[in-house]
Each structure stands twice: as structure tokens, then as C-alpha cells.
Design an enzyme around this catalytic site. Structure first.
Site, PDB file in Angstrom:
ATOM      1  N   ARG A  49       0.812  -1.335   0.005  1.00 38.08           N
ATOM      2  CA  ARG A  49       0.213   0.032  -0.047  1.00 38.08           C
ATOM      3  C   ARG A  49       0.820   1.194  -0.038  1.00 38.08           C
ATOM      4  O   ARG A  49       1.888   1.323   0.285  1.00 38.08           O
ATOM      5  CB  ARG A  49      -0.925  -0.110   1.296  1.00 38.08           C
ATOM      6  CG  ARG A  49      -0.159  -0.582   2.570  1.00 38.08           C
ATOM      7  CD  ARG A  49      -0.857   0.367   3.738  1.00 38.08           C
ATOM      8  NE  ARG A  49      -0.502   1.692   3.780  1.00 38.08           N
ATOM      9  CZ  ARG A  49       0.659   2.641   3.544  1.00 38.08           C
ATOM     10  NH1 ARG A  49       1.788   1.777   3.922  1.00 38.08           N
ATOM     11  NH2 ARG A  49       0.463   4.002   3.697  1.00 38.08           N
ATOM     12  N   ASP A 237      -1.832  10.994  -2.814  1.00 32.96           N
ATOM     13  CA  ASP A 237      -2.106   9.824  -3.499  1.00 32.96           C
ATOM     14  C   ASP A 237      -2.299  10.406  -4.815  1.00 32.96           C
ATOM     15  O   ASP A 237      -2.159   9.658  -6.091  1.00 32.96           O
ATOM     16  CB  ASP A 237      -3.575   9.210  -3.168  1.00 32.96           C
ATOM     17  CG  ASP A 237      -2.996   8.003  -2.061  1.00 32.96           C
ATOM     18  OD1 ASP A 237      -2.937   8.826  -0.698  1.00 32.96           O
ATOM     19  OD2 ASP A 237      -2.693   7.063  -2.425  1.00 32.96           O
TER      20      ASP A 237
END
Ligand code: MRU
Length: 336
Positions: A49, A237
Site C-alpha cells: 500500500r 495519492d
């Protein structure tokens, strides 16, 4: 202690090797993944992740899956390439690094014949990994200016070693400052619901010998008001053309509280996280996660569980990248 590598090649370079983050902080479990299903499952379940790490995982994972399935035949690999790319990109929609890495491999594939396909894809996947390591180092070096001796830093989620192939983004300046002998104290938001701050950031910093204090997300505003924090650094992100930033859910609230208390709020990210094609945060697809991540609930309770939120550019004091501090708009920027 061995250097920590969250994502990379297996020692024989035939598999994607990840540190399975679902087991942290209890156990360090390394896993070697070869099939596309294994890679997608690892990304979806957050075994691997963090935006840069899933970009690297997708690139290496795609290459090893193609090599495995095609038994080295370029034409056979090309026949399944696009389908695999589409599935990978759909596995987590918010972090641009994933589609950026897969798109880069597709561009390489388009430029070579079948005879060179697998070799060229392998070389570019390795370049994506190595560039990520270098970008993290550069972010750390540029960020040293904002982490002086004695700095007290609040961070949210995990944007460190565990979220990249290198030393992280938001935590890169912290790791380098510590290595230089500066005293740094990190406050790590717990980061509900999957507790990346409590489980991962705290583990990573402790392992490096950096003092860390974990706090529940709901305590961040009070901590910022208390005067215990000099600056906030978070990862990203996706950074849109106007400078809006998607990051782990809860980041926006931290940014609001930091602004209210006059504390600088920095976003650290590699160039590959800037998405000039997306104009504003309103255009970002936000991933929603399953209700069971929220734990025990009354039967039938409705759940809203977005994995990310958007912090508007007005709340961001500075964008720390591998090219130094940059300012929006990012509409004309080109890739790495
Ligand atoms: O859902 P996660 O754990 O992948 O979310 C990670 C984050 O939000 C990070 O802050 C971001 O990806 C930057 S990592 C360098």
C-alpha cells in the site's frame, strides 16, 4: 538490522516481493507474488500500500505475471497485456501512481516488437523501482530545510519506507534528519479505520530509532492547538493541476486544524503523483472501502467509508517533491 524494503524483486528477480503489511506490527512476513491475481489481491487488501509502492508493485507484478503466463513468448504476452493492465488500474482508483506506472509500461510495449517486449518491460519496471528510490532520497534532501534539530512533526497515515520502494515521502526528511543526528519527534495519527499510523508509521519509526507518539485521529486538532507541533507533513495519492491533494481519509481535517492554529501543512510526493490531466480535487475518483473495516456495528447500520479525502490547495503551505518545493498550477507539467 537489514534495510527495510517494502516492495521490489525477489532475490531471483522472478517474482514481486512485498513485505505483507497486513501482519505489521506483529510479524515481518515477506511474500513472493507471481500471478496477476496474487498481485491484484495484495494491492486490494493493502498487503502492499501507499501510492508509490502500489505503482512499483503494479509494474513489477505485471512483468512477472506476463513472463510467467507467456513462458517467455512476446506474442502471447502482448495478447493478454491490455486486459491485465485494465484490471490492475481498476484495483485501486485514487492513487495516480498505479495508472501512471501501468501506462508507462503500455507505452514501452507500444514502442517495441514482440521479440523485445518482455525484456523492455522488465527494464522499465526496474527503472520505475529505481527512480522511486531516487525520488524518495531527493524528497528527503530537499525536505531537510523544514525539519531542523528539535522539530516536532505531525503526520497522518503512513507515507514512509513502507509506502515506497525507498525511504518514503512525508517521512523521508524525518529519516534523513535523524540519520544526520538531528533530534526529531513524530506524532503519528492513528489513521482510522485501518490504523496505518498506529501499526505502520509507529513501527517504522521505532525500528529506525526515531521517537514517535501515536494519537487517535480525533486528538489531532487538540494536539495542534496545544503548541506541541511545529509542522505537519503528509503524503499524497494524487495532486491535481490546481494543487488539490487526495490523501488518506482524515488528512483534510488535519489541514483545517493546522490552518486554524497557524501551523505549516506540507505535502510531500514524487513527481509521479502529480496528475496535470485532472483539474481539481472534485474530479478525483475516491475509493470506498467495505463496511466491515469499521468493525462491529449494529446489524443493518449504513456505512460511509471513503479511503481518501481531498485537501484544497488553499490549505497547503508547500509541496515538497523530488524537484524541490514547487507551486501549483501543475497544468503544464510533464512526467518523470
Ligand atoms: O490506503 P493506503 O494505506 O494505501 O493510503 C496511503 C496514503 O494515503 C498515503 O499517505 C499516500 O499513499 C502517500 S504514500 C507515500
Amino acid at each position: 538490522m537489514l534495510p527495510l524494503v517494502a516492495v521490489g524483486w525477489s532475490p531471483d528477480h522472478r517474482a514481486l516481493r512485498i513485505l505483507d503489511q497486513r501482519h505489521l506490527p506483529g510479524a515481518e512476513v515477506m511474500r513472493d507474488l507471481v500471478t496477476l491475481d496474487e498481485v491484484i489481491d495484495a494491492i486490494c487488501t493493502l498487503a502492499v500500500r501507499g501510492a508509490p509502492a502500489i505503482g512499483v508493485a503494479a509494474a513489477i507484478g505485471l512483468v512477472v505475471a506476463l513472463e510467467h503466463e507467456s513462458e517467455g513468448c512476446g506474442a502471447r504476452a502482448r495478447a493478454v497485456l491490455m486486459g491485465h493492465a485494465v484490471r490492475l488500474i481498476a484495483s485501486r482508483p485514487t492513487a495516480v501512481n498505479l495508472s501512471w506506472a501501468v501506462g508507462r509500461l503500455l507505452a514501452v510495449a507500444a514502442a517495441v516488437g514482440d521479440d523485445r517486449l518482455l525484456t523492455a518491460l522488465r527494464a522499465d519496471a526496474e527503472a520505475i523501482r529505481a527512480e522511486d528510490v531516487a525520488m524518495c532520497d531527493a524528497i528527503g534532501r530537499f525536505g531537510l530545510d523544514i525539519v531542523p534539530d528539535g522539530a516536532r512533526v505531525l503526520t497522518h497515515c503512513n507515507a514512509g519506507l513502507l509506502a515506497t520502494a525507498g525511504i518514503g515521502t512525508a517521512l523521508a526528511p524525518v529519516h534523513l534528519a535523524h540519520r544526520e543526528g538531528r533530534r526529531v519527534h513524530v506524532y503519528a495519527d492513528e489513521t482510522r479505520p485501518l490504523r496505518q499510523g498506529a501499526r505502520l508509521t509507529a513501527w517504522e519509526l521505532q525500528r529506525a530509532g526515531i521517537p514517535v507518539t501515536v494519537l487517535p485521529d480525533g486528538a489531532a486538532a487538540s494536539l495542534l492547538r496545544s503548541g506541541a507541533v511545529d509542522l505537519v507533513i503528509v503524503g499524497a495519492d494524487r495532486i491535481t493541476a490546481n494543487g488539490d491533494v487526495a490523501n488518506k481519509i482524515g488528512t483534510y481535517g488535519v489541514a483545517l486544524a493546522a490552518r486554524a492554529h497557524g501551523i505549516p501543512f506540507y505535502v510531500a510526493a514524487p513527481w509521479s503523483t502529480i496528475d496535470p490531466a485532472t483539474q481539481t480535487g472534485a474530479d478525483i475518483e475516491i475509493e470506498h472501502r467495505p463496511p466491515d473495516e469499521l468493525g462491529d456495528l449494529p446489524v443493518g447500520a449504513r456505512v460511509w467509508n471513503p479511503a481518501f479525502d481531498v485537501t484544497p490547495h488553499e490549505l497547503i503551505s508547500g509541496y515538497l517533491t523530488d524537484r524541490g518545493f514547487v507551486k501549483p498550477p501543475f497544468s503544464g507539467v510533464t512526467g518523470v
